[in-house]
Design an enzyme around this catalytic site. Structure first.
Site, PDB file in Angstrom:
ATOM      1  N   LYS A  63      -1.524  -1.329   4.349  1.00 10.40           N
ATOM      2  CA  LYS A  63      -0.374  -1.984   5.003  1.00 10.40           C
ATOM      3  C   LYS A  63       0.834  -1.034   4.978  1.00 10.40           C
ATOM      4  O   LYS A  63       0.829  -0.031   4.287  1.00 10.40           O
ATOM      5  CB  LYS A  63      -0.049  -3.305   4.293  1.00 10.40           C
ATOM      6  CG  LYS A  63      -1.199  -4.318   4.320  1.00 10.40           C
ATOM      7  CD  LYS A  63      -1.326  -5.049   5.645  1.00 10.40           C
ATOM      8  CE  LYS A  63      -2.718  -5.583   5.880  1.00 10.40           C
ATOM      9  NZ  LYS A  63      -2.935  -6.986   5.746  1.00 10.40           N
TER      10      LYS A  63
HETATM   11  C1  LIG Z   1      -3.766  -8.152   5.660  1.00 11.48           C
HETATM   12  C2  LIG Z   1      -3.413  -9.448   6.241  1.00 11.48           C
HETATM   13  C3  LIG Z   1      -3.417 -10.634   5.489  1.00 11.48           C
HETATM   14  C4  LIG Z   1      -3.999 -10.727   4.110  1.00 11.48           C
HETATM   15  O1  LIG Z   1      -3.502  -9.893   3.157  1.00 11.48           O
HETATM   16  P1  LIG Z   1      -4.414  -9.538   1.882  1.00 11.48           P
HETATM   17  O2  LIG Z   1      -3.444  -8.872   0.955  1.00 11.48           O
HETATM   18  O3  LIG Z   1      -5.495  -8.633   2.338  1.00 11.48           O
HETATM   19  O4  LIG Z   1      -4.920 -10.822   1.326  1.00 11.48           O
HETATM   20  C5  LIG Z   1      -2.978 -11.793   6.080  1.00 11.48           C
HETATM   21  N1  LIG Z   1      -2.569 -11.813   7.359  1.00 11.48           N
HETATM   22  C6  LIG Z   1      -2.563 -10.707   8.128  1.00 11.48           C
HETATM   23  C7  LIG Z   1      -2.085 -10.797   9.528  1.00 11.48           C
HETATM   24  C8  LIG Z   1      -2.998  -9.488   7.592  1.00 11.48           C
HETATM   25  O5  LIG Z   1      -3.009  -8.403   8.370  1.00 11.48           O
END
Ligand SMILES: *Cc1c(COP(=O)(O)O)cnc(C)c1O
Length: 366
Positions: A187
């Protein structure tokens, strides 16, 4: 798709020192770095409170638990998103109500929300997909009119800015009741494992979220509400404390890479470069194009055969997923079309023109 080692390499000493400090103190759970990171992230986002937790999926679940939604309540969300958004809704016994997305921004089509509202609707969950804010002004108007809660899934858009028509500028994740985000390594602000957070302006909602994330307790072994075990590790918080300082630089790098792609790929007839709405900045968690007049999967395979990675976010819309298809018999033409035409190219903080030119040349030779 990303260069996590290259990014780490540049701040290796600083990060290693932060990790060593945690190990030396051995305060692995709820150590000082956690509070410190929550304060710094709140400052960065201009939001009153940040509650950290185990990951971005948990953040969504904690938000919905803190808002006291009851089994059978309906929650509106875009059908073109990562599964986590829908997953927690179903896990909590709530009913996901899908809405198609805008064909340009790929975000929830706000003109289609009102027709989905019933007397059971309690919330709208916009997802700021790929790094660009959903049309929050229109969405907030609807949520006010029908007294619905708004949870912004900001996992892909931390640092994106939204401008309202009166000129007010707000950070993604701070416009609704609760914003949630993820620090998954890839991210825009990633740690070295799992991590997540909620952004909240209301003090009592913050307190409740904090309790829920920690087994429903404020005082140890006194459980006032049913909670979960979802905490941000001190080690991850220490890493995030270092990386948060660079988030603005990271965003700029992504935006520069995107504009170079835009410049070179806008002339490619079979590709549409990303559309950016005038009311939001784009932090390019993904650089996502759509194909036109070609077989997207054939194009993807060609790239792979020439050593160019690419990804499809997402190949199957939620209402066609095996686990979710019983929830809706509707068709969503934009989402269905996007699942066959979207393609995301590598984009990260360590890109330079040399890498991009290799990718661009291969695309052009297709
Ligand atoms: C990555 C993501 C999540 C979940 O995050 P995690 O930390 O992997 O649980 C939720 N919503 C969106 C749109 C994402 O891209």
């Amino acid at each position: 798709m990303v260069d996590l080692y290259g990014q780490y390499f540049k701040i290796k000493d600083e990060v290693n020192e932060a990790i060593q400090e945690v190990m030396d103190s051995s305060a692995f759970i709820k150590g000082p770095a956690v509070k410190n990171f929550e304060t710094k992230l709140a400052e960065f986002c201009s939001v009153e409170h940040v509650v950290s937790c185990g990951n971005g999926t948990d953040a969504l679940q904690i938000a919905m638990m803190a808002l006291d939604f009851k089994a059978g309540d309906e929650v509106i969300l875009p059908v073109h998103t990562y599964v986590a958004t829908a997953e927690v809704i179903v896990l909590l016994g709530l009913k996901p109500v899908f809405v198609d997305v805008d064909p340009h921004t790929f975000n929830i089509d706000t003109t289609q929300i009102e027709s989905k509202i019933t007397d059971k609707t309690v919330a709208i969950v916009p997802v700021h997909l790929y790094g660009q804010c959903a049309d929050m002004e229109a969405l907030l108007k609807i949520s006010k009119k029908y007294e619905l809660k708004v949870i912004e899934d900001t996992a892909q858009a931390l640092g994106a800015l939204y401008t309202f028509s009166d000129g007010t500028v707000k950070q993604a994740g701070t416009m609704g009741d609760i914003g949630t985000t993820s620090f998954f390594p890839s991210k825009n602000l990633g740690c070295f494992g799992d991590g997540g957070a909620l952004m909240i302006n209301d003090a009592s909602l913050t307190e409740k979220s904090r309790m829920i994330a920690n087994h429903g307790q404020q005082k140890k072994y006194h459980h006032d509400v049913i909670g979960v075990n979802s905490r941000l590790d001190t080690m991850q918080a220490a890493i995030l404390n270092v990386k948060l300082k660079y988030l603005n630089d990271y965003t700029l790098k992504r935006q520069q890479a995107a504009s170079y792609y835009n410049e070179k790929l806008s002339e490619v007839e079979f590709l549409n470069t990303p559309y950016v709405a005038s009311n939001s900045t784009h932090v390019y968690h993904q650089y996502t194009l759509t194909t036109e007049g070609i077989d997207r999967d054939e194009f993807k395979k060609y790239l792979a055969d020439h050593g160019i990675p690419s990804m499809i976010y997402y190949p199957v819309p939620l209402h066609h997923q095996k686990a979710y298809k019983h929830l809706s018999s509707e068709s969503f033409s934009v989402a269905e079309a996007l699942s066959k035409t979207v393609i995301s190219l590598p984009i990260h903080t360590e890109m330079d023109h040399e890498i991009q030119d290799i990718i661009i040349d291969k695309i052009k030779s297709f």
